[in-house]
Structures are given as C-alpha cells and as structure tokens.
Motif scaffolding. Structure first.
Motif, PDB file in Angstrom:
ATOM      1  N   ASN A  60       1.486  10.588   8.176  1.00 27.67           N
ATOM      2  CA  ASN A  60       2.064  10.272   6.868  1.00 27.67           C
ATOM      3  C   ASN A  60       1.503  11.217   5.803  1.00 27.67           C
ATOM      4  O   ASN A  60       0.311  11.154   5.469  1.00 27.67           O
ATOM      5  CB  ASN A  60       1.775   8.815   6.502  1.00 27.67           C
ATOM      6  N   ALA A  61       2.379  12.077   5.286  1.00 28.19           N
ATOM      7  CA  ALA A  61       1.972  13.071   4.289  1.00 28.19           C
ATOM      8  C   ALA A  61       1.587  12.437   2.961  1.00 28.19           C
ATOM      9  O   ALA A  61       0.934  13.073   2.135  1.00 28.19           O
ATOM     10  CB  ALA A  61       3.092  14.087   4.072  1.00 28.19           C
ATOM     11  N   ALA A  62       1.969  11.166   2.752  1.00 28.94           N
ATOM     12  CA  ALA A  62       1.611  10.499   1.496  1.00 28.94           C
ATOM     13  C   ALA A  62       0.112  10.253   1.397  1.00 28.94           C
ATOM     14  O   ALA A  62      -0.389   9.898   0.329  1.00 28.94           O
ATOM     15  CB  ALA A  62       2.362   9.171   1.369  1.00 28.94           C
ATOM     16  N   ALA A  63      -0.619  10.471   2.496  1.00 31.44           N
ATOM     17  CA  ALA A  63      -2.075  10.259   2.476  1.00 31.44           C
ATOM     18  C   ALA A  63      -2.758  11.120   1.426  1.00 31.44           C
ATOM     19  O   ALA A  63      -3.831  10.767   0.921  1.00 31.44           O
ATOM     20  CB  ALA A  63      -2.673  10.553   3.852  1.00 31.44           C
ATOM     21  N   ASP A  64      -2.156  12.225   1.061  1.00 29.63           N
ATOM     22  CA  ASP A  64      -2.758  13.134   0.083  1.00 29.63           C
ATOM     23  C   ASP A  64      -2.280  12.886  -1.341  1.00 29.63           C
ATOM     24  O   ASP A  64      -2.641  13.623  -2.257  1.00 29.63           O
ATOM     25  CB  ASP A  64      -2.462  14.593   0.471  1.00 29.63           C
ATOM     26  N   GLN A  65      -1.441  11.882  -1.534  1.00 30.56           N
ATOM     27  CA  GLN A  65      -0.937  11.602  -2.881  1.00 30.56           C
ATOM     28  C   GLN A  65      -2.027  10.982  -3.761  1.00 30.56           C
ATOM     29  O   GLN A  65      -2.989  10.387  -3.272  1.00 30.56           O
ATOM     30  CB  GLN A  65       0.262  10.656  -2.822  1.00 30.56           C
ATOM     31  N   LEU A  66      -1.811  11.104  -5.061  1.00 27.00           N
ATOM     32  CA  LEU A  66      -2.638  10.401  -6.041  1.00 27.00           C
ATOM     33  C   LEU A  66      -1.905   9.132  -6.438  1.00 27.00           C
ATOM     34  O   LEU A  66      -0.796   9.192  -6.987  1.00 27.00           O
ATOM     35  CB  LEU A  66      -2.884  11.279  -7.272  1.00 27.00           C
ATOM     36  N   GLN A  67      -2.497   7.997  -6.133  1.00 26.65           N
ATOM     37  CA  GLN A  67      -1.922   6.708  -6.522  1.00 26.65           C
ATOM     38  C   GLN A  67      -3.038   5.887  -7.163  1.00 26.65           C
ATOM     39  O   GLN A  67      -3.853   5.278  -6.479  1.00 26.65           O
ATOM     40  CB  GLN A  67      -1.327   5.986  -5.306  1.00 26.65           C
ATOM     41  N   LEU A  68      -3.038   5.889  -8.466  1.00 22.37           N
ATOM     42  CA  LEU A  68      -4.159   5.301  -9.204  1.00 22.37           C
ATOM     43  C   LEU A  68      -4.267   3.792  -9.036  1.00 22.37           C
ATOM     44  O   LEU A  68      -5.338   3.214  -9.232  1.00 22.37           O
ATOM     45  CB  LEU A  68      -4.034   5.659 -10.685  1.00 22.37           C
ATOM     46  N   ASP A  69      -3.168   3.141  -8.675  1.00 16.64           N
ATOM     47  CA  ASP A  69      -3.198   1.676  -8.588  1.00 16.64           C
ATOM     48  C   ASP A  69      -4.122   1.168  -7.492  1.00 16.64           C
ATOM     49  O   ASP A  69      -4.563   0.021  -7.531  1.00 16.64           O
ATOM     50  CB  ASP A  69      -1.782   1.139  -8.369  1.00 16.64           C
ATOM     51  N   ILE A  70      -4.436   2.011  -6.483  1.00 17.63           N
ATOM     52  CA  ILE A  70      -5.250   1.510  -5.369  1.00 17.63           C
ATOM     53  C   ILE A  70      -6.641   1.083  -5.819  1.00 17.63           C
ATOM     54  O   ILE A  70      -7.255   0.206  -5.203  1.00 17.63           O
ATOM     55  CB  ILE A  70      -5.363   2.551  -4.237  1.00 17.63           C
ATOM     56  N   TYR A  71      -7.127   1.651  -6.920  1.00 20.20           N
ATOM     57  CA  TYR A  71      -8.474   1.296  -7.389  1.00 20.20           C
ATOM     58  C   TYR A  71      -8.496  -0.145  -7.892  1.00 20.20           C
ATOM     59  O   TYR A  71      -9.454  -0.886  -7.649  1.00 20.20           O
ATOM     60  CB  TYR A  71      -8.930   2.292  -8.461  1.00 20.20           C
ATOM     61  N   GLY A  72      -7.426  -0.535  -8.567  1.00 27.32           N
ATOM     62  CA  GLY A  72      -7.351  -1.917  -9.029  1.00 27.32           C
ATOM     63  C   GLY A  72      -7.211  -2.894  -7.880  1.00 27.32           C
ATOM     64  O   GLY A  72      -7.857  -3.949  -7.855  1.00 27.32           O
ATOM     65  N   ALA A  73      -6.360  -2.547  -6.891  1.00 25.22           N
ATOM     66  CA  ALA A  73      -6.168  -3.428  -5.741  1.00 25.22           C
ATOM     67  C   ALA A  73      -7.475  -3.635  -4.980  1.00 25.22           C
ATOM     68  O   ALA A  73      -7.840  -4.757  -4.626  1.00 25.22           O
ATOM     69  CB  ALA A  73      -5.093  -2.853  -4.822  1.00 25.22           C
ATOM     70  N   LEU A  74      -8.203  -2.539  -4.754  1.00 27.32           N
ATOM     71  CA  LEU A  74      -9.446  -2.630  -3.990  1.00 27.32           C
ATOM     72  C   LEU A  74     -10.520  -3.401  -4.747  1.00 27.32           C
ATOM     73  O   LEU A  74     -11.160  -4.312  -4.197  1.00 27.32           O
ATOM     74  CB  LEU A  74      -9.951  -1.229  -3.644  1.00 27.32           C
ATOM     75  N   ILE A  75     -10.725  -3.072  -6.020  1.00 27.24           N
ATOM     76  CA  ILE A  75     -11.799  -3.730  -6.772  1.00 27.24           C
ATOM     77  C   ILE A  75     -11.466  -5.194  -7.024  1.00 27.24           C
ATOM     78  O   ILE A  75     -12.358  -6.052  -7.038  1.00 27.24           O
ATOM     79  CB  ILE A  75     -12.100  -2.949  -8.067  1.00 27.24           C
ATOM     80  N   ASP A  76     -10.179  -5.520  -7.180  1.00 26.13           N
ATOM     81  CA  ASP A  76      -9.793  -6.921  -7.314  1.00 26.13           C
ATOM     82  C   ASP A  76     -10.144  -7.680  -6.037  1.00 26.13           C
ATOM     83  O   ASP A  76     -10.642  -8.814  -6.087  1.00 26.13           O
ATOM     84  CB  ASP A  76      -8.296  -7.031  -7.604  1.00 26.13           C
ATOM     85  N   SER A  77      -9.902  -7.076  -4.867  1.00 27.78           N
ATOM     86  CA  SER A  77     -10.235  -7.760  -3.612  1.00 27.78           C
ATOM     87  C   SER A  77     -11.744  -7.912  -3.453  1.00 27.78           C
ATOM     88  O   SER A  77     -12.222  -8.931  -2.943  1.00 27.78           O
ATOM     89  CB  SER A  77      -9.645  -7.003  -2.415  1.00 27.78           C
ATOM     90  N   ILE A  78     -12.504  -6.915  -3.912  1.00 31.72           N
ATOM     91  CA  ILE A  78     -13.974  -7.019  -3.856  1.00 31.72           C
ATOM     92  C   ILE A  78     -14.450  -8.134  -4.789  1.00 31.72           C
ATOM     93  O   ILE A  78     -15.336  -8.928  -4.442  1.00 31.72           O
ATOM     94  CB  ILE A  78     -14.615  -5.676  -4.234  1.00 31.72           C
ATOM     95  N   TYR A  79     -13.839  -8.204  -5.969  1.00 30.45           N
ATOM     96  CA  TYR A  79     -14.169  -9.262  -6.932  1.00 30.45           C
ATOM     97  C   TYR A  79     -13.916 -10.644  -6.318  1.00 30.45           C
ATOM     98  O   TYR A  79     -14.765 -11.554  -6.414  1.00 30.45           O
ATOM     99  CB  TYR A  79     -13.335  -9.069  -8.199  1.00 30.45           C
ATOM    100  N   LEU A  80     -12.757 -10.828  -5.666  1.00 31.94           N
ATOM    101  CA  LEU A  80     -12.425 -12.125  -5.075  1.00 31.94           C
ATOM    102  C   LEU A  80     -13.338 -12.437  -3.888  1.00 31.94           C
ATOM    103  O   LEU A  80     -13.752 -13.582  -3.693  1.00 31.94           O
ATOM    104  CB  LEU A  80     -10.960 -12.139  -4.642  1.00 31.94           C
ATOM    105  N   TYR A  81     -13.652 -11.418  -3.104  1.00 31.89           N
ATOM    106  CA  TYR A  81     -14.566 -11.613  -1.973  1.00 31.89           C
ATOM    107  C   TYR A  81     -15.948 -12.041  -2.471  1.00 31.89           C
ATOM    108  O   TYR A  81     -16.562 -12.970  -1.943  1.00 31.89           O
ATOM    109  CB  TYR A  81     -14.665 -10.315  -1.172  1.00 31.89           C
TER     110      TYR A  81
END
Length: 611
Positions: free
Chosen positions: A357-378
């Motif tokens: 998947n060539a999208a692996a090299d894209q910049l998608q800023l939303d992933i930081y919110g998704a990840l940190i939100d999951s860490i917060y809930l954990y």
C-alpha cells in the motif's frame, strides 16, 4: 442464504459469489473466507499479509480454492455456532441435510499454533447426501507452481517456501495440481479434512474424527470464554458481540497488531480502480478498535496493541511523513511497497489487484489524535501508561504542536494532492487535548502552557476557516464548500457541543446532501476530486457515526431508525464490508474493522440514550 452447491464451474453458473455471501474463520494469525456454497475463496498462510493460497474471490480461474459441497441440487444457509467464530454451512437436499463445520483451532502448544490448522468437518444430520471436494491451492497469489504428493489419505502441496498438507478421512485422488474426492454420508456419519502448514519441525498429522471433535469443542470453548468478558447487555447484543468477535479475528496474536481488513483489492465499485490492500495496521483504525473493545471490557486486546505501539511505533523514526507512519506491517515493519498483480482479473473483473500500500508514505495528521485518544482511554479505563510511554506521548504532542498547520492527504487517503482538511485539524486538537487531560489527571510532566495555546489556536482556526457561511456547515477543507462526513466526528470527540447551532445546521445539511436511507456517503468525488476514476458506495463507518451524532444531538427516534435500517444492510452473519452500493450490495474489503468498531460505539451510545 446463498446459491446452490453447483453454481460454480458450470455453464451459466456464477463465477463469483458476491462479497457479502461469505463468512470468516481464523486463528488470530490468518483467516479464511468461506462462501455460502461451501467454497473457501480466500486464505493466506501463515499470516494475514502472506501471499494467498486460495484467492478465487480475486480470480475464479487462477486464484485457487477449496470446494466442499453436496453433489446434488442443494439450498445452502450459513450461521455461526452461537457466541463463536466457528462457521456452519448447511446443505438442504431432497434426500437429506448436511453441514460443513469450518474452524481454525486457537491457542494450544506453540507447535500446534505453527500448524495454522484449518479444519473442515462434514456431518450428515438427516437422510443421506453425496459430497464432493476439490482442493486447488495456487500459491503466491496464483503465480507460483507447486508439486503434489498423494500418500494414502494425505496430500502434500509443496513450493520452495511453503508446504501444506491435507489429511482426510475419505479417499482422495490427484488431478493435476489439485486433489479431489467424492463420498456419501448417511445420517450420523462425518468426514474430516484438515489443512496444515508443515515443515521446520511440524510434520503432517492425520486429523481423525475424534481429534476433530475435540478441537471443535476446544475452539468453541475458547471463543465463548473470550466473549464472556463482554460487559455489553444492551438491546443489540447479538450484533455487538458479532462485531466484537470479528474485531478479535482481525488481531494478530504474536504482536498485538490489528489489521484494517483481512483481504486485498475487493472493489469499492465493480469495475472500478479503488482496490486496495487492507491487511496492515492502520494507526487510526487500530486505535479506534482499542476504544471499541475497551468500551465492552476487553482490556487484554488494548494492552496487546499498546505493547505493539511501544515496541514498533517510535516517535524518533524521522520519516518525512512525520514521526509516525499511517500504517505498519503486522510485525511492525515500515516498508509496504505497492505493486499490481497483472495476472489476476480481480473480483468480477475489477482490476487492478494490488498488494502492499503506497499510502503508507502519506501524511495524515489525524492519526496522532486517534492514537493519543486511545492511549488516554487505556490509561483511564485499563492500566496507567508507563513513564517511558508518557515520554513518547509528549514527543508526539510536541511534534503535533509544531506541525499541525500544514496540508495533508487526510483520513480518506486521497491521491489528488494535499489540502488543509478540517478532520486533520480536529484530530490534532484531540491529540493535544487528551494529552492535557492525562497530564492533569495524573500530575505528569508536560509543557502545558504551550500545549494549551496550540490547542486553543487550532480550535479558533477550525471555527473560523472550517465553517462555510454560504453552506451553513462545517466543510471538508479550509476555505472551501465541499461537504465531508468526517466532520460527524466533531461532537463525538467533544470538540463542539452536539446542540451547538452551527453543528445542528451542519447535521441538517449533511442529512440533506450526503445521506440516503440512513446510508452516508463520505463525500462527493465529483465536487472533491480524489485523483481516482469512478464513483463509490456509501461508507459504512460514516453511517454509524451519523447515528451517534444524532444521538448526541437528542434526535433519538431518528437515530434509532437509522441504526435499525443500517442493521438490515449487514450480511446474513451480521458482517459488513467497507461500503454499500446503491443497490444495497456490500463493496470493498471484507469484513472491515472500521465498520464493526463504529457499530459497537453507536449501539453503546444509543442504548444509553434510550435508557
């Protein structure tokens, strides 16, 4: 549900069973799709992202398959053994009723796990039925020839890198590169087929009827024990638990990774080019899965994914796309080169078939919110994060503070160029806001003055430049007027009050222009070119976001009707692909984690609102 057992391979028969007419089985390492006609259409061994062994769902002639069906006209129906991932395909004929019990044993000794065993147990429950089987593996996506060695009731299919052994309790015959057999069962009789990975200390081993019964019972017990940890007692228990069982099947036990879907290149539109490989760990999708599983009380999966994050997702990678990639391999690898398999015609002729998947090299800023939100809930619901993990969170938040104000490819991975997407800004706000909450709640060290200033700046930027006065709505990207269902996350992330006049106006405009019979289009590709030809169906995660947004807005009756309608679009087993066509057919990779985690969240919140 499903066609007759002899639809395939005969003139006028169906070359392809529709995407939705499949169930899945798995062992938390790989899985198989089983059609309603009893054929295994998709199977990769020994892992989710390994080359396929059976892929007739992508090419009816070249892909390879494992057929097992009645040889006389039969109606078929499929269901799951209650509260498990053991799949039953039933055959109803004039002379009797039979069933195929498909499962992959889970757990056990390490050598057993290395077998990646797939068991197909055939039982005649009434009268008598003749059956036939054809096992036609096509290794490496149908590109690699193999040898066959048939010794008694064991057939070995061998390539240089992978050998599979098929053992059976009925006679088998070689037929070129395949093996086949015909047998008749009377009431109470059974036959067993077991497909094992062999080599490197794992030798072929017969799977006798008694052993198959024991492994059936052990597999049922495993899934029921796992599901018993669920805290969900609401109105839609069966659908929620099926979604949870599906998410569990998409986890890779050796590392804690969670894949977005177990398939590649199932088309978002028949004949279209929106065909992608989803057998990887999207940071966004996996983080949302953690939220859904934590909601239900499954803390073990959340802990395993957090371990995966700690081991494999380092803020110091120094990629041009930021400290995180948007996706990783199930073993944490970062290189996922995309290539096209030109020798496969694609599902119903929907080329190209892609792996990587060539999208692996894209910049998608939303992933930081998704990840940190999951860490917060954990950290809040499961287990406090370690000091080292907190240091990584701080590094990520500091990076977001320095880089949120730039265009990116966005959540939908458009290949039409970077833009200042509202959703990306929103999730950058979430990343900082959740980290501030964690720091305050636990007294953790953080540059709070800087974080607060940046959080507030993002908020004001979204409210001023993400709002379109002419449309009366928040829009896809800054200073534009294109609608995007991703903005449905604004109240769900607590960015905006769900009854704020601007939000209610946005909800009304989205309802009018992107919603069709409760189904939600993510955007209109004609007004927002994404670099690809063709149209697409409605996006199922957005439909469940829509339900949840209406719940929060107090539109409970509308939300419940939309939710109930959405349930009618599931397949016969309660499974969803990525999208739904204008005729109600499932489209895209199947089943999709994104859709099932959103179903869980919508059901949970709707239940709570209904009281």
């Amino acid at each position: 549900m499903g066609g007759t057992a002899q639809d395939r391979g005969v003139p006028g028969g169906r070359r392809y069973v529709p995407i939705a007419e499949h169930g899945l089985i798995g062992d938390l390492r790989s899985l198989a799709l089983v059609g309603t006609d009893g054929t295994i259409d998709w199977y990769c061994s020994p892992a989710f992202d390994a080359p396929s062994v059976f892929a007739s769902i992508l090419d009816a002639e070249r892909g390879g398959c494992f057929e097992l069906a009645a040889t006389v006209p039969a109606r078929t129906k499929q269901f799951y053994f209650p509260d498990t991932n053991v799949l039953i395909t039933r055959f109803f004929t004039e002379d009797g009723v039979g069933e195929v019990q498909d499962f992959m044993p889970v757990g056990g000794a390490a050598t057993e796990a290395e077998r990646h065993r797939l068991i197909r147990r055939v039982v005649c429950v009434r009268g008598s039925i003749p059956f036939r089987t054809r096992v036609a593996p096509r290794f490496d996506y149908g590109s690699l020839p193999h040898t066959v060695r048939l010794t008694g009731d064991t057939a070995e299919f061998a390539t240089e890198g992978l050998t599979l052994a098929l053992t059976a309790t009925v006679p088998l015959e070689a037929d070129g590169p395949d093996v086949c057999g015909e047998f008749k069962l009377s009431e109470g009789d059974s036959a067993v087929f077991a497909l094992d990975k062999v080599g490197a200390g794992v030798a072929p081993r017969r799977c006798a009827r008694t052993e198959a019964e024991e492994q059936f019972a052990a597999t049922v017990a495993y899934w029921r024990h796992w599901l018993s940890a669920s805290r969900y007692k609401g109105r839609w228990r069966e659908m929620v638990h099926r979604s949870a069982l599906t998410l569990k099947l998409l986890t890779y036990a050796p590392t804690g990774a969670i894949v977005a879907a177990p398939t590649t290149s199932l088309p978002e539109e028949l004949g279209g080019e929106r065909n992608w490989d989803y057998r990887y760990v999207w940071v966004r999708d996996a983080a949302f899965c953690v939220y859904a599983l934590l909601r239900l009380g499954f803390t073990g999966e959340a802990e395993a994914f957090m371990d995966f994050v700690t081991r494999h997702i380092s803020p110091g990678d120094g990629k041009t796309s930021g400290p995180l990639q948007i996706m990783y391999g199930i073993d944490g690898r970062t290189e996922l080169p995309e290539r096209t398999l030109g020798h496969l015609e694609g599902h119903h002729g929907s080329a190209p078939v892609r792996v990587g998947n060539a999208a692996a090299d894209q910049l998608q800023l939303d992933i930081y919110g998704a990840l940190i939100d999951s860490i917060y809930l954990y950290d809040k619901w499961a287990k406090p994060v370690s000091s080292g993990h907190w240091d990584d969170v701080c590094a990520l938040v500091d990076w977001v503070c320095a880089h949120w104000d730039q265009p990116d490819e966005g959540i939908w991975e458009t290949r039409g160029g970077r833009r200042n997407f509202l959703y990306s800004r929103l999730m950058c706000w979430v990343a900082i806001e959740r980290a501030i909450r964690m720091a305050n709640r636990r007294g953790l060290p953080a540059d709070l003055p800087r974080w607060r200033e940046c959080r507030d700046t993002i908020y004001r930027r979204i409210m001023s430049r993400g709002w379109c006065e002419e449309r009366g709505a928040f829009v896809q990207h800054e200073d534009g007027d294109v609608l995007d269902a991703a903005v449905l996350m604004m109240p769900l992330t607590k960015f905006i009050a769900p009854t704020d006049p601007k939000w209610l106006s946005t909800l009304d405009v989205l309802t009018e222009e992107l919603v069709s019979d409760s189904l939600v289009y993510r955007y209109d590709p004609r007004s927002s070119p994404d670099g690809l030809r063709g149209d697409e169906g409605t996006f199922s995660i957005c439909s469940f976001w829509y339900v949840e947004a209406m719940v929060h807005a107090g539109r409970i009756d509308e939300a419940r009707l939309a939710f109930e309608k959405m349930l009618t679009y599931a397949n016969h087993l309660g499974l969803y692909a990525e999208e739904i066509s204008h005729t109600g057919e499932q489209q895209g990779n199947f089943p999709q984690a994104f859709t099932h985690l959103a179903l869980i969240s919508a059901a949970f919140n709707l239940d709570r609102a209904l009281g």
